[in-house]
Write a protein that holds these residues in place. Structure first.
Motif, PDB file in Angstrom:
ATOM      1  N   ALA A  90     -17.180   4.705  12.985  1.00  8.30           N
ATOM      2  CA  ALA A  90     -17.029   3.561  13.897  1.00  8.30           C
ATOM      3  C   ALA A  90     -15.570   3.425  14.300  1.00  8.30           C
ATOM      4  N   ASP A  91     -15.341   2.782  15.460  1.00 14.67           N
ATOM      5  CA  ASP A  91     -13.961   2.559  15.914  1.00 14.67           C
ATOM      6  C   ASP A  91     -13.366   1.399  15.136  1.00 14.67           C
ATOM      7  N   PRO A  92     -12.273   1.632  14.418  1.00 17.30           N
ATOM      8  CA  PRO A  92     -11.685   0.542  13.636  1.00 17.30           C
ATOM      9  C   PRO A  92     -10.888  -0.399  14.528  1.00 17.30           C
ATOM     10  N   PRO A  93     -10.559  -1.593  14.014  1.00 15.92           N
ATOM     11  CA  PRO A  93      -9.630  -2.463  14.731  1.00 15.92           C
ATOM     12  C   PRO A  93      -8.242  -1.819  14.791  1.00 15.92           C
ATOM     13  N   ASP A 139       1.850  -7.136  -9.457  1.00 12.61           N
ATOM     14  CA  ASP A 139       2.617  -7.708  -8.363  1.00 12.61           C
ATOM     15  C   ASP A 139       2.313  -6.906  -7.076  1.00 12.61           C
ATOM     16  N   GLU A 140       1.704  -7.566  -6.076  1.00 15.68           N
ATOM     17  CA  GLU A 140       1.146  -6.774  -4.977  1.00 15.68           C
ATOM     18  C   GLU A 140       2.078  -6.618  -3.777  1.00 15.68           C
ATOM     19  N   VAL A 141       1.893  -5.513  -3.075  1.00 15.62           N
ATOM     20  CA  VAL A 141       2.572  -5.254  -1.807  1.00 15.62           C
ATOM     21  C   VAL A 141       1.475  -4.985  -0.781  1.00 15.62           C
ATOM     22  N   ILE A 142       1.662  -5.509   0.429  1.00 15.38           N
ATOM     23  CA  ILE A 142       0.661  -5.308   1.481  1.00 15.38           C
ATOM     24  C   ILE A 142       1.172  -4.252   2.463  1.00 15.38           C
ATOM     25  N   LEU A 143       0.321  -3.305   2.757  1.00 16.83           N
ATOM     26  CA  LEU A 143       0.637  -2.277   3.744  1.00 16.83           C
ATOM     27  C   LEU A 143      -0.217  -2.500   4.985  1.00 16.83           C
ATOM     28  N   ARG A 144       0.420  -2.362   6.140  1.00 14.74           N
ATOM     29  CA  ARG A 144      -0.350  -2.376   7.385  1.00 14.74           C
ATOM     30  C   ARG A 144      -0.715  -0.940   7.741  1.00 14.74           C
ATOM     31  N   VAL A 145      -1.958  -0.747   8.120  1.00 13.30           N
ATOM     32  CA  VAL A 145      -2.441   0.574   8.525  1.00 13.30           C
ATOM     33  C   VAL A 145      -2.681   0.542  10.031  1.00 13.30           C
ATOM     34  N   ASP A 146      -2.014   1.413  10.761  1.00 18.07           N
ATOM     35  CA  ASP A 146      -2.248   1.503  12.208  1.00 18.07           C
ATOM     36  C   ASP A 146      -3.521   2.319  12.426  1.00 18.07           C
ATOM     37  N   ALA A 147      -4.641   1.618  12.306  1.00 19.35           N
ATOM     38  CA  ALA A 147      -5.939   2.287  12.215  1.00 19.35           C
ATOM     39  C   ALA A 147      -6.372   2.904  13.543  1.00 19.35           C
ATOM     40  N   ALA A 148      -6.225   2.163  14.626  1.00 21.62           N
ATOM     41  CA  ALA A 148      -6.680   2.702  15.917  1.00 21.62           C
ATOM     42  C   ALA A 148      -5.885   3.963  16.292  1.00 21.62           C
ATOM     43  N   PRO A 149      -4.547   3.953  16.165  1.00 24.84           N
ATOM     44  CA  PRO A 149      -3.814   5.194  16.453  1.00 24.84           C
ATOM     45  C   PRO A 149      -4.222   6.357  15.544  1.00 24.84           C
ATOM     46  N   LEU A 150      -4.491   6.051  14.277  1.00 25.30           N
ATOM     47  CA  LEU A 150      -4.930   7.119  13.369  1.00 25.30           C
ATOM     48  C   LEU A 150      -6.305   7.641  13.805  1.00 25.30           C
ATOM     49  N   ALA A 151      -7.207   6.732  14.173  1.00 29.01           N
ATOM     50  CA  ALA A 151      -8.549   7.149  14.627  1.00 29.01           C
ATOM     51  C   ALA A 151      -8.437   8.016  15.881  1.00 29.01           C
ATOM     52  N   SER A 152      -7.437   7.725  16.723  1.00 28.62           N
ATOM     53  CA  SER A 152      -7.315   8.495  17.965  1.00 28.62           C
ATOM     54  C   SER A 152      -6.879   9.938  17.705  1.00 28.62           C
ATOM     55  N   THR A 153      -6.414  10.221  16.479  1.00 28.35           N
ATOM     56  CA  THR A 153      -6.095  11.612  16.124  1.00 28.35           C
ATOM     57  C   THR A 153      -7.331  12.358  15.619  1.00 28.35           C
ATOM     58  N   GLY A 154      -8.465  11.645  15.514  1.00 32.53           N
ATOM     59  CA  GLY A 154      -9.699  12.283  15.050  1.00 32.53           C
ATOM     60  C   GLY A 154     -10.096  11.874  13.638  1.00 32.53           C
ATOM     61  N   ALA A 155      -9.256  11.092  12.966  1.00 26.44           N
ATOM     62  CA  ALA A 155      -9.622  10.620  11.619  1.00 26.44           C
ATOM     63  C   ALA A 155     -10.855   9.722  11.725  1.00 26.44           C
ATOM     64  N   LEU A 156     -11.797   9.892  10.801  1.00 27.17           N
ATOM     65  CA  LEU A 156     -13.031   9.118  10.852  1.00 27.17           C
ATOM     66  C   LEU A 156     -12.910   7.854  10.005  1.00 27.17           C
ATOM     67  N   PHE A 157     -13.394   6.763  10.556  1.00 27.34           N
ATOM     68  CA  PHE A 157     -13.442   5.480   9.853  1.00 27.34           C
ATOM     69  C   PHE A 157     -14.910   5.037   9.782  1.00 27.34           C
ATOM     70  N   TYR A 158     -15.231   4.345   8.706  1.00 31.32           N
ATOM     71  CA  TYR A 158     -16.583   3.822   8.502  1.00 31.32           C
ATOM     72  C   TYR A 158     -16.455   2.367   8.070  1.00 31.32           C
ATOM     73  N   ARG A 159     -17.451   1.561   8.445  1.00 28.96           N
ATOM     74  CA  ARG A 159     -17.474   0.162   8.001  1.00 28.96           C
ATOM     75  C   ARG A 159     -18.655   0.005   7.060  1.00 28.96           C
TER      76      ARG A 159
END
Ligand code: HQG
Length: 178
Positions: A90-93, A139-159
């Protein structure tokens, strides 16, 4: 959720994701097991199981009734045993989030996010969930994932059925420490 239901949820997570053989069960290829077999194996009443499925904070489990009337249950995500959840890509946000204990960050920024023992890297749509996931182990750290740009390289995402986004690997260029 009541304490007894939280304990049952933990037990079910363990059995349905990681070690069905510990109670003598085998999952089918897509991770399902018959509800009657599960109830007998973990010695639980159907109403307690239904209460866990209905009230679980992350909707971790899903019950479906087959055409022949038998009820089946599986965990929606998080497996370490080999299962094929049958999810369609699926296309991620545009952005997703991942919380992790601070001690992992150097390694993650060097080699990217890896699935570890599970089948996929788990990503959240919101910061609050990501923070709670990271805080489980320190002690947590939050990472932002640029999901749509990664998906545009062909990486597959699933929900997953419970709204967790899954992917195989997030390379460092797609990660930002927030
Ligand atoms: C870290 C729970 C070093 C990763 C949660 C995480 C989630 C790296 C740990 C779900 C790394 C794996 C999944 C790298 C990743 N170097 N550390 N290159 N790449 N890591 O438990 O995402 O409550 O397998 O950051 O809520 O923490 O069980 O994954 O800290 O939704 O339903 O390696 O499990 O859901 O840990 O959690 P996990 P996670 P439930």
């Amino acid at each position: 959720m009541k304490d007894t239901l939280v304990r049952l949820s933990r037990k079910l997570s363990y059995v349905l994701r990681h070690d069905p053989a510990s109670v003598g069960l085998t999952l089918d290829t897509q991770g399902w097991v018959r509800v009657d077999a599960l109830l007998a194996a973990v010695r639980v009443a159907r109403e307690d199981l239904d209460a866990v499925v209905a009230t679980n904070d992350k909707q971790r489990f899903r019950i479906r009734v087959a055409p022949d009337g038998t009820a089946w249950i599986r965990a929606s995500q998080g497996h370490s045993v080999p299962v094929d959840l049958g999810l369609e890509p699926a296309d991620p946000p545009a952005e997703l989030f991942h919380g992790t204990p601070r001690r992992n960050v150097t390694s993650i920024m060097a080699e990217g996010l890896r699935p570890g023992q599970r089948h996929h890297v788990h990503l959240s749509t919101d910061l609050t969930t990501a923070r709670a996931v990271g805080r489980r182990r320190g002690d947590e750290v939050i990472l932002r994932v640029d999901a749509a740009p990664l998906a545009s390289t062909g990486a597959l995402f699933y929900r997953s059925d419970n709204g967790v986004w899954l992917t195989a690997h997030v390379p460092p260029p797609y990660l930002t420490i927030l």
